[in-house]
Structures are given as structure tokens and as C-alpha cells.
Design a protein around this motif. Structure first.
Motif, short mmCIF file in Angstrom:
data_model
loop_
_atom_site.label_atom_id
_atom_site.label_comp_id
_atom_site.label_asym_id
_atom_site.label_seq_id
_atom_site.Cartn_x
_atom_site.Cartn_y
_atom_site.Cartn_z
N VAL A 365 0.88 -1.17 0.00
CA VAL A 365 0.00 0.00 0.00
C VAL A 365 0.91 1.21 0.00
O VAL A 365 1.68 1.45 0.95
N ILE A 366 0.86 1.98 -1.09
CA ILE A 366 1.83 3.05 -1.33
C ILE A 366 1.12 4.40 -1.24
O ILE A 366 0.20 4.68 -2.00
N GLY A 367 1.56 5.23 -0.31
CA GLY A 367 0.97 6.55 -0.15
C GLY A 367 1.45 7.51 -1.22
O GLY A 367 2.65 7.59 -1.51
N THR A 368 0.50 8.24 -1.82
CA THR A 368 0.83 9.24 -2.85
C THR A 368 0.25 10.59 -2.45
O THR A 368 -0.52 10.71 -1.49
N ASP A 369 0.63 11.63 -3.21
CA ASP A 369 0.13 12.98 -2.91
C ASP A 369 -1.35 13.12 -3.26
O ASP A 369 -2.08 13.87 -2.61
N SER A 370 -1.79 12.41 -4.31
CA SER A 370 -3.15 12.57 -4.82
C SER A 370 -3.41 11.48 -5.85
O SER A 370 -2.50 10.74 -6.22
N THR A 371 -4.66 11.42 -6.34
CA THR A 371 -4.96 10.49 -7.42
C THR A 371 -4.17 10.83 -8.68
O THR A 371 -3.70 9.94 -9.40
N THR A 372 -4.00 12.12 -8.94
CA THR A 372 -3.19 12.51 -10.10
C THR A 372 -1.77 11.98 -9.97
O THR A 372 -1.18 11.46 -10.95
N HIS A 373 -1.22 12.07 -8.78
CA HIS A 373 0.11 11.51 -8.53
C HIS A 373 0.09 9.99 -8.71
O HIS A 373 1.01 9.40 -9.32
N SER A 374 -0.96 9.33 -8.20
CA SER A 374 -1.07 7.87 -8.36
C SER A 374 -1.08 7.47 -9.82
O SER A 374 -0.41 6.50 -10.23
N LEU A 375 -1.84 8.20 -10.63
CA LEU A 375 -1.91 7.88 -12.06
C LEU A 375 -0.58 8.11 -12.74
O LEU A 375 -0.21 7.36 -13.66
N ARG A 376 0.16 9.09 -12.30
CA ARG A 376 1.48 9.33 -12.88
C ARG A 376 2.42 8.17 -12.52
O ARG A 376 3.20 7.72 -13.37
N VAL A 377 2.34 7.69 -11.27
CA VAL A 377 3.16 6.54 -10.87
C VAL A 377 2.76 5.31 -11.68
O VAL A 377 3.63 4.55 -12.15
N LEU A 378 1.45 5.09 -11.84
CA LEU A 378 0.98 3.97 -12.66
C LEU A 378 1.58 4.05 -14.06
O LEU A 378 2.15 3.07 -14.57
N HIS A 379 1.45 5.19 -14.68
CA HIS A 379 1.95 5.35 -16.05
C HIS A 379 3.44 5.09 -16.14
O HIS A 379 3.91 4.31 -16.98
N ASP A 380 4.20 5.71 -15.25
CA ASP A 380 5.66 5.63 -15.36
C ASP A 380 6.17 4.22 -15.05
O ASP A 380 7.08 3.73 -15.74
N THR A 381 5.62 3.57 -14.05
CA THR A 381 6.11 2.23 -13.71
C THR A 381 5.72 1.21 -14.77
O THR A 381 6.52 0.32 -15.09
N VAL A 382 4.54 1.33 -15.34
CA VAL A 382 4.13 0.38 -16.37
C VAL A 382 4.94 0.59 -17.64
O VAL A 382 5.39 -0.38 -18.28
#
Length: 475
Positions: A365-382
Motif C-alpha cells: 500500500v503506497i501513499g501518494t500525494d493525490s490520485t493525479t500523482h497515483s496515475l502518474r506513478v501507474l503510467h511511469d512504472t508500467v
């Protein structure tokens, strides 16, 4: 020896029509279906899958995927007519007229390098796609999961012989623990097709080194969940807990990284911070796995020592929100059964940890700044590391639209708001693609036309058509 034997058996099989090859493949599948319980026990005791999964995924669901490959391979070979008459008008005299034939011809010997965890589900698509497109197949099972594919090869050879073909069109290339024949098989100059499911390291090696062959790989990735909001928090927790637990997380589709705004997100039960969500997910796991018999029927057993070592290493990562514990299997006391570990990480501080794959019952379970930040992490890691699945939980359509756009850009399949009886781990034949070939986790999808078209070529012959007078004289 295997390659030479397969090559010698290829001529008659290659000369058979796509209809004939598809018919033989369908008969093989029908007999495998009749052997589903035998295969289920073989899958259970070589992979550690719980029996119900071993029956479903190892039997009928694998056969569905095989039949899907048969259908795609047959349809693509029938795309062009078998024969056509071509004509071109001329300024003087009659038209130029040619008779042309078009014959789909297999590329050559195919090698299937199978995995330990899902030998039939991941193996049947490549096996049947190659067979129906006219190629002999050498099946190289994982040395710890030989039996399910040995049964499969036995059935295939029996059907081939009964249909009048050389049974060596399908061969088994089993190996001892100290042998590593896969690299030599895959790079043999007469091997023209390679199918592989397994580690990223060997998959990358095959793509780089088996240059003489068309290579289809399914490797590893960082399957990711983005939590924005939900109007069914209890359903979200139940669904995720089961997804993390199914076969002890030893599925290529199991979520690893769960991205949550650290300061909280709205639910129908009030706002939840990332810490609270991690604790709630741990409680949902305890509820699901509280009864040992039920837990064993969901978790199965750990497939190999590598998964155990990874699980032990994960105990030192971040803050443990849900520790893994051992469970005694009610039927098989010596089976190694472990519940999932959930660790609490941060997107900024722990990037090195969660951008590595932790195959098995380990999730973050990874804490992020916001959903926008979460989506950026999703995009970059994938984009960098690949994924076979992505999920989003959002009660807001705008957030769902943003998640869809991110998934499309990253090249990963997306599941939205799964709170009922469908789980991100599941992939249904004739309905769901598995893999995309659009990110590093796989260079092929099960099953689309691209999965089969590289296994054959359409070759033509042409001649001048007889003149009307010549046709009349023949009559």
C-alpha cells in the motif's frame, strides 16, 4: 535430436489443409477436456495451486484458451481464398488471364517453453496456434511441472496417429534438474517459433538472442491498483483481499502496488487515510483466511523456494501492515502455505522497492500525494517495467476517464471498480485479452491475430489460365 525429429515429421502436417489441422486440434482439445480431472491433479501437485483452481485454470479454462488459438489460427489462414482467377484487359487481343493459388505454410519447428505456475493455461495458446498453422511443436515443460504437459503431449500424439499423421509432430523435451536445454532449443537455427512464459530475465534473453525465430514472451510486471474513491468500501476490500490471496499471489496478474492518497480518500463509510486503508485491508485478509480449510482452498501452496526467500526479505520492507503467517493444510500437512504480506510504503521514499517485482504473496500500500500523482506513478512504472493488469476504484466518472486515458497511454488492460465476483486475476477466453504487447511485461497478447499470423506465410503459385479453346478441348 528433438529438432531434427520434429522437422522430419513436418512435411505431411504442413501439407494438410487448415480445416484438417483445426479438426485434429479440436479433437485433441476434446480429449483433454475428458481428462480434466487427471490434469487437475497433475497441476495441483506440480504447481501448488488449490484444487479448484487447478481444475478450472488447468483444465477447462486452459482448453478455452487453446480453442481460442485454434479459432484465430484457422480464421487468419482462411482470410485469403485458396484460388483466384486474375485478368487484365489489353488494348489489343483478349485479356491477360492468370490462375493463382494461395497456400498458408507454417514457418517451421516451434518450441514451447512452459512455466512452473500455469503450465497448461499459459502453454496451450502457443501449442495450438503453432499446430493449426502447420508447425511441429517441441514442448519444453518446466522441470518442476512436467506431468500436466506430458499428459497433454500423450493425448496429442494419440490423436495425430489416429488421424494418419506422424505423432512426432508434437514432442516432449523434459529435462533433469541439472539440465538447461531451453537456450539451445530456442536458438537452434531450425527453430522458427518460440513461445515462453516466465522470468523477465530469460524472456529478455530470448528476445535478444533467438533472432532466427518469431518469439512470443509473457514475462513479469508491476500490476497496479489506483484507489481514488468508492461507494462500496466493503466490496472493494473483499475483492482486493481475494485477489491478493488467490494462489498465494503467484499469478502474473496479481496486484502488487496499491496506490492510495496518503491523506485520505472518500468512501461510503467515511474518509480513509492510506494507513487506515492498509489496516482495513489486513483485517479483510484475516476475515477471508481465518478458517484454515477455506484459506488452503484459496491460497494453495508456495510453488518454490524462491518465493519463500522473497517473502522473507519483504518482512524488512517499509512498515508491515499485515504480516504473513503459515497455515497448516488440512489435507497435505507438509505443504508450505503462507498468507499474504502487506507492507506500507511511500511513493517518494520507496520507489526503488516497489519498482522491483516481488512475485508471490507480497503487496504494497503506497501513499501518494493525490490520485493525479497515483496515475502518474501507474503510467511511469508500467511504461518502464511493464504490467499485465491495472485496476482503478473511483466513484467519479472524471477520475475513471483519467484512469482509462492513463492505461491507454501506458499500454495496459484496466479493470474498473471490481467489487463483486469478478477479480483482476481472471482472464476469460473469447472475451479478455491477456497481455497487450504494448508494455515490457509481454511482447504478445493472448489471443489476437498478431499472435498467430507470424507463425505462417501465405505462398502463391500462378500460371496462365487456359484459353476458351483449350478449356473446350479438355471437355
Amino acid at each position: 535430436v528433438a529438432v531434427a525429429t520434429a522437422k522430419a515429421a513436418a512435411a505431411a502436417w504442413r501439407s494438410a489443409s487448415p480445416d484438417t489441422r483445426a479438426g485434429v486440434a479440436a479433437e485433441i482439445l476434446a480429449r483433454l477436456n475428458a481428462a480434466s480431472f487427471e490434469i487437475a491433479h497433475a497441476v495441483q501437485h506440480t504447481t501448488g495451486q488449490p484444487f479448484m483452481m487447478a481444475f478450472q485454470a488447468g483444465g477447462p479454462h486452459a482448453q478455452d484458451r487453446g480453442l481460442e488459438a485454434v479459432a484465430y489460427a484457422w480464421a487468419e489462414q482462411k482470410r485469403h481464398p485458396g484460388a483466384a482467377r486474375w485478368s487484365k484487359p489489353q488494348r489489343k487481343g483478349g485479356p491477360l488471364v492468370m490462375d493463382k493459388t494461395y497456400t498458408p505454410v507454417g514457418r517451421g519447428v516451434s518450441v514451447l517453453i512452459a512455466c512452473n505456475t500455469f503450465p497448461t493455461w499459459n502453454g496451450y495458446p502457443g501449442l495450438f496456434a503453432s499446430l493449426v498453422t502447420g508447425n511441429p511443436v517441441i514442448v519444453k515443460p518446466h522441470r518442476k511441472a512436467v506431468l500436466p504437459l506430458a499428459i497433454t503431449v500423450r493425448v496429442a500424439r494419440e490423436v495425430l496417429a489416429e488421424a494418419g499423421f506422424d505423432p512426432d509432430v508434437v514432442l516432449l523435451a523434459a529435462s533433469r534438474a541439472d539440465e538447461r536445454p531451453a537456450p539451445a532449443l530456442a536458438t537452434h537455427p531450425d527453430v522458427r517459433i518460440v513461445d515462453f512464459t516466465g522470468s523477465k530475465e530469460f524472456g529478455d534473453w530470448l528476445e535478444d538472442n533467438a533472432r532466427q525465430a518469431v518469439v512470443h514472451t509473457e514475462k513479469a510486471g508491476l500490476n497496479t491498483v489506483v484507489v481514488d474513491s468508492t461507494d462500496d468500501y466493503a466490496g472493494l476490500l473483499r475483492n482486493l483481499a481475494f485477489s491478493l490471496s488467490l494462489y498465494s499471489g503467484q499469478m502474473c496478474t496479481t496486484p502488487q502496488n496499491i496506490l492510495v492518497p496518503r491523506d485520505g480518500f472518500p468512501t461510503d463509510q467515511g474518509p480513509r487515510t492510506a494507513d487506515e486503508f492498509a489496516a482495513d485491508l489486513g483485517a479483510a485478509l484475516d476475515k477471508l483466511l481465518g478458517d484454515p480449510a477455506r484459506a488452503a482452498a484459496t491460497l494453495g501452496a508456495i510453488v518454490n523456494d524462491g518465493v519463500l526467500r522473497r517473502l522473507d526479505e519483504a518482512t524488512g520492507l517499509g512498515r508491515t501492515a499485515h504480516p504473513s503467517k503459515g497455515i497448516t493444510h488440512p489435507e497435505f500437512a507438509e505443504a508450505v502455505v503462507r498468507t499474504p504480506l502487506v507492507a506500507r510504503l511511500d511513493a517518494e521514499a520507496d520507489e526503488k522497492t516497489f519498482t522491483s517485482e516481488w512475485f508471490g504473496p507480497v503487496s504494497f500500500v503506497i501513499g501518494t500525494d493525490s490520485t493525479t500523482h497515483s496515475l502518474r506513478v501507474l503510467h511511469d512504472t508500467v511504461r518502464r517495467h511493464g504490467a499485465l493488469t491495472a485496476s482503478v476504484y473511483a466513484a467519479d466518472e472524471a477520475a475513471l476517464d483519467a484512469a482509462r486515458a492513463t492505461a491507454l497511454e501506458a499500454g495496459v488492460h484496466l479493470s474498473e471498480n471490481l467489487t463483486g465476483g469478478v477479480f483482476v486475476n481472471q482472464s476469460a477466453a473469447f472475451s479478455d485479452f491477456h497481455g497487450t504487447a504494448a508494455n515490457p511485461a509481454a511482447n504478445a497478447a493472448l489471443t489476437d491475430p498478431a499472435f498467430v499470423t507470424g507463425r505462417f506465410s501465405v505462398l502463391q503459385s500462378r500460371r496462365h489460365a487456359p484459353t476458351p479453346a483449350e478449356e473446350s478441348s479438355r471437355v
